[in-house]
Write an enzyme that holds these catalytic residues in place. Structure first.
Site, PDB file in Angstrom:
ATOM      1  CE1 TYR A 141      -3.493  -2.637   0.567  1.00 30.32           C
ATOM      2  CE2 TYR A 141      -4.605  -0.706   1.450  1.00 30.32           C
ATOM      3  CZ  TYR A 141      -4.648  -1.999   0.970  1.00 30.32           C
ATOM      4  OH  TYR A 141      -5.855  -2.633   0.904  1.00 30.32           O
ATOM      5  CE  LYS A 192       1.684 -17.516  -3.308  1.00 38.11           C
ATOM      6  NZ  LYS A 192       0.751 -18.650  -3.465  1.00 38.11           N
ATOM      7  CG  ASP A 224      -2.154 -20.177  -1.941  1.00 35.79           C
ATOM      8  OD1 ASP A 224      -1.586 -20.220  -0.828  1.00 35.79           O
ATOM      9  OD2 ASP A 224      -1.660 -20.703  -2.972  1.00 35.79           O
ATOM     10  CG  ASP A 248      -8.291  -4.663   1.965  1.00 32.45           C
ATOM     11  OD1 ASP A 248      -9.215  -4.225   2.683  1.00 32.45           O
ATOM     12  OD2 ASP A 248      -8.266  -4.532   0.723  1.00 32.45           O
ATOM     13  CG  ASP A 252     -13.949  -6.890   2.698  1.00 36.07           C
ATOM     14  OD1 ASP A 252     -13.604  -6.157   3.647  1.00 36.07           O
ATOM     15  OD2 ASP A 252     -14.579  -6.466   1.702  1.00 36.07           O
TER      16      ASP A 252
HETATM   17  C1  IPM Z   1     -10.368  -0.971   4.297  1.00 34.47           C
HETATM   18  C2  IPM Z   1     -10.471  -0.372   2.915  1.00 34.47           C
HETATM   19  C3  IPM Z   1      -9.264   0.496   2.617  1.00 34.47           C
HETATM   20  C4  IPM Z   1      -8.066  -0.434   2.607  1.00 34.47           C
HETATM   21  C5  IPM Z   1      -9.318   1.328   1.339  1.00 34.47           C
HETATM   22  C6  IPM Z   1     -10.571   2.099   1.185  1.00 34.47           C
HETATM   23  C7  IPM Z   1      -8.123   2.246   1.265  1.00 34.47           C
HETATM   24  O1  IPM Z   1     -10.677  -1.352   1.960  1.00 34.47           O
HETATM   25  O2  IPM Z   1     -10.282  -0.220   5.275  1.00 34.47           O
HETATM   26  O3  IPM Z   1     -10.418  -2.203   4.407  1.00 34.47           O
HETATM   27  O4  IPM Z   1      -7.783  -1.085   1.590  1.00 34.47           O
HETATM   28  O5  IPM Z   1      -7.385  -0.495   3.630  1.00 34.47           O
HETATM   29 MN    MN Z   2     -11.052  -3.325   2.804  1.00 29.56          MN
END
Ligand code: IPM
Ligand code: MN
Ligand code: NAD
Length: 359
Positions: A141, A192, A224, A248, A252
């Site tokens: 990032y 990885k 993976d 990240d 999710d």
């Molecule tokens: C998160 C988001 C952010 C990230 C983006 C919006 C920069 O997806 O907080 O998970 O990738 O960290």
């Molecule tokens: Mn995110």
């Protein structure tokens, strides 16, 4: 001592969900259990609209001076074609980096009332309680160089750099081991290392720190495989520690095991435990302004703020218990709704949490 809390509503559903979390904090203040002052500022697209920058100096100053920050979410399609430094997401990365919030905690906890809302079978997820520790201010990032350029053949290429210093790996490692010590003492480091040198170093440093924590059982998993194991047998995990981008994605994914991305809170901490608290989801432009977004991830982020930055663990416990009560009473926003439950809007959900708190 009065706590100085900065509220950043942000974009999309941000103002709606943050409104509910603020209501909860104000309810605690009104009953005399929380001594705090709230200030409000702009971050993301709303800041760009008002001041031409996604993380303006006025917000920077307030952020630096605060004890803790509560954020809704940033971003929206109307900003996607701006120059990258002006985009809402850059504001979010900017505040994380500015305050050195390298330790991102994303707890994926299944409330038992939501076992049927999970995308996996109830028996696979019941009792799920995973803490994902994501490195937040390094890795691909932030690595330099980065950019889009044209090579000598006239072809464009885009590139980013995945880089981790030993000190960056060490400090996130310690956060993860410390958390593991307070839980089931099992830490899985996700990397990885079969392909990436940055992961090779990551693994080596994790092994080194492990010697300081002989009680913690450290394991390693390739990312993976970890993605697969998370949906096959998620309860094998206690604490997971990983890099910025892998964390990240995996967080999710883990959120869906708990019923909805609208349930997953987060804390982003620096070395002095100043923190930025936000739901793990985004600004959900597709449902903004309709009073249907789930505010619970934001309310639970406020609970994390009380626990980690304001030393008010008992109030945090009360908020989490109130969320459980509301779910047990059958109230659901659209994302976690199922037959036999009662569908409510964003504001009604917030009101219900406050009513449950009062009991
Ligand atoms: C998160 C988001 C952010 C990230 C983006 C919006 C920069 O997806 O907080 O998970 O990738 O960290
Ligand atoms: Mn995110
Ligand atoms: P998103 O998380 O905003 O939405 C993904 C899906 O989940 C959508 O269908 C949305 O409606 C749903 N959803 C998200 N939060 C919800 C909630 N509280 N209640 C009910 N449903 C919810 O991800 P996206 O669509 O990929 O991104 C939208 C924007 O948000 C982009 O601009 C992105 O950059 C930004 N974003 C910001 C953050 C942040 O501020 N921390 C995090 C992720 C994405």
């Amino acid at each position: 001592m009065s706590h100085n809390i900065l509220i950043l509503p942000g974009d999309g559903i941000g103002p709606e969900i943050i409104g509910e979390a603020v209501k909860v904090l104000n309810a605690l203040k009104a009953e005399g259990s929380l001594d705090m002052e709230l200030q409000f500022a702009k971050l993301g697209g709303s800041a760009y609209d008002a001041e031409g920058s996604p993380y303006p100096e006025s917000t920077q100053k307030l952020a630096k001076a605060s004890d803790a920050i509560l954020l809704g979410a940033v971003g929206g399609p109307q900003y996607d074609n701006l120059d990258r430094p002006l985009r809402p997401e850059r504001g979010l990365l900017g505040i994380r980096s500015h305050l050195e919030l390298f330790g991102n905690l994303r707890p994926a906890v299944l409330y038992k009332e939501l076992a049927n809302a999970s995308s996996l079978k109830p028996e696979i997820v019941s009792g799920l309680d995973i803490m994902i520790v994501r490195e937040l201010t390094g890795g691909i990032y932030f690595g330099q160089p980065r950019g889009i350029e044209t090579n000598e053949d006239g072809e464009r290429f885009g590139y980013n750099t995945l880089v981790y210093k030993e000190s960056e790996i060490e400090r996130i490692g310690r956060v993860a081991f410390d958390i593991a010590m307070k839980r089931d003492k099992r830490l899985c480091s996700v990397d990885k290392a079969n392909v990436l040198e940055a992961s090779e170093l990551w693994r080596e440093v994790m092994e080194r720190i492990a010697k300081e924590y002989p009680e913690v059982e450290l394991s390693h998993m390739y990312v993976d495989n970890a993605a697969m194991q998370l949906v096959m047998k998620p309860k094998q995990f206690d604490v997971m520690v990983t890099t910025n981008m892998f964390g990240d994605i995996l967080s999710d994914q883990a959120s869906m095991l708990t019923g909805s991305i609208g349930m997953l809170p987060s804390a982003s901490l620096n070395a002095s435990k100043q923190g930025l608290y936000e739901p793990s989801h985004g600004s959900a432009p597709d449902i903004a302004g309709q009073n249907i977004a789930n505010p619970l991830a934001t309310i639970l982020s406020a609970a994390m703020m009380l626990r980690y930055s304001l030393d008010q663990g008992e109030l945090a416990d009360r908020i989490e218990a109130a969320v459980q009560t509301v779910l047990a009473n059958g109230l659901r926003t659209a994302d976690i709704y199922e037959e036999g439950t009662t569908k409510v809007g964003t504001a009604e959900m917030g009101d219900a949490v406050i009513a449950a708190l009062a009991k």
